[in-house]
Design a protein around this motif. Sequence first.
Motif, short mmCIF file in Angstrom:
data_model
loop_
_atom_site.label_atom_id
_atom_site.label_comp_id
_atom_site.label_asym_id
_atom_site.label_seq_id
_atom_site.Cartn_x
_atom_site.Cartn_y
_atom_site.Cartn_z
N GLU A 104 24.43 71.42 38.97
CA GLU A 104 24.29 70.47 37.87
C GLU A 104 23.87 71.20 36.59
N LYS A 107 26.85 73.04 35.43
CA LYS A 107 27.80 72.08 34.87
C LYS A 107 27.41 71.73 33.45
N ILE A 108 26.12 71.46 33.25
CA ILE A 108 25.64 71.12 31.90
C ILE A 108 25.89 72.29 30.95
N GLU A 109 25.60 73.52 31.43
CA GLU A 109 25.82 74.71 30.59
C GLU A 109 27.31 74.87 30.28
N LEU A 110 28.16 74.66 31.31
CA LEU A 110 29.60 74.79 31.09
C LEU A 110 30.13 73.71 30.16
N GLU A 111 29.61 72.47 30.31
CA GLU A 111 30.02 71.41 29.39
C GLU A 111 29.63 71.76 27.96
N ALA A 112 28.42 72.30 27.80
CA ALA A 112 27.97 72.70 26.46
C ALA A 112 28.87 73.82 25.94
N ARG A 113 29.23 74.74 26.83
CA ARG A 113 30.12 75.85 26.45
C ARG A 113 31.50 75.33 26.05
N VAL A 114 32.00 74.31 26.79
CA VAL A 114 33.30 73.71 26.47
C VAL A 114 33.23 73.07 25.08
N VAL A 115 32.13 72.33 24.82
CA VAL A 115 31.97 71.71 23.50
C VAL A 115 31.94 72.78 22.42
N CYS A 118 35.39 74.21 22.00
CA CYS A 118 36.24 73.24 21.30
C CYS A 118 35.95 73.28 19.80
#
Length: 188
Positions: A104, A107-115, A118
């Motif tokens: 988790e 996941k949060i780190e990867l989501e932040a990285r995706v943002v 982007c």
Amino acid sequence: MSVVAEEHFQSKTNLELVGSVDDMTRAQFMQVCAALLLCLSRFEELKARDEVEKKKEESLWVQKKLELERKLEAAMEQITSKDKELLELKTDHEQLKEKLQKFEKDKIELEARVVELCAKKKEAETSKEDHKYTMMEARFERARKQAEYFFPELKFDKLDPIKVVHNGALVDDDEVDLEGGGDHNPEE
């Protein structure tokens, strides 16, 4: 038996007592003695049978006790086994819980990285568009200066890289696209 009777029970007093009664009384006395012996014999028989029954019952209880002890031992082994299994499951659960928390967090780190990526992509696209515009403007300016060099008598200050000629007038490129056509030629 007769020797024991003569030595212990046929005393002179006993013989006189037995001799003093008639045959009928002796017979009745012997019947009473026989009944007493029969009663005593039956008592001993019942006592022996009760003891045998008691021993059988005790043996059954011992067997039942041993069987219950074996069942108890098997149940205790099963409980011990289940306790170990439960402990292993608890350990596995804790490890899985830790992994889930790590996933988790990842996941949060990867989501932040995706943002972040982007945003960088958007910035790069904007920068690319800005760079294209800057390059286009630089080339336009270079072409305008060359035209001024070759044709110094003409005025090129009204030239605009964003405008197009439409219906004999210099207009914004967006206006022509909105109207839907005309004699617009981006090469001009």
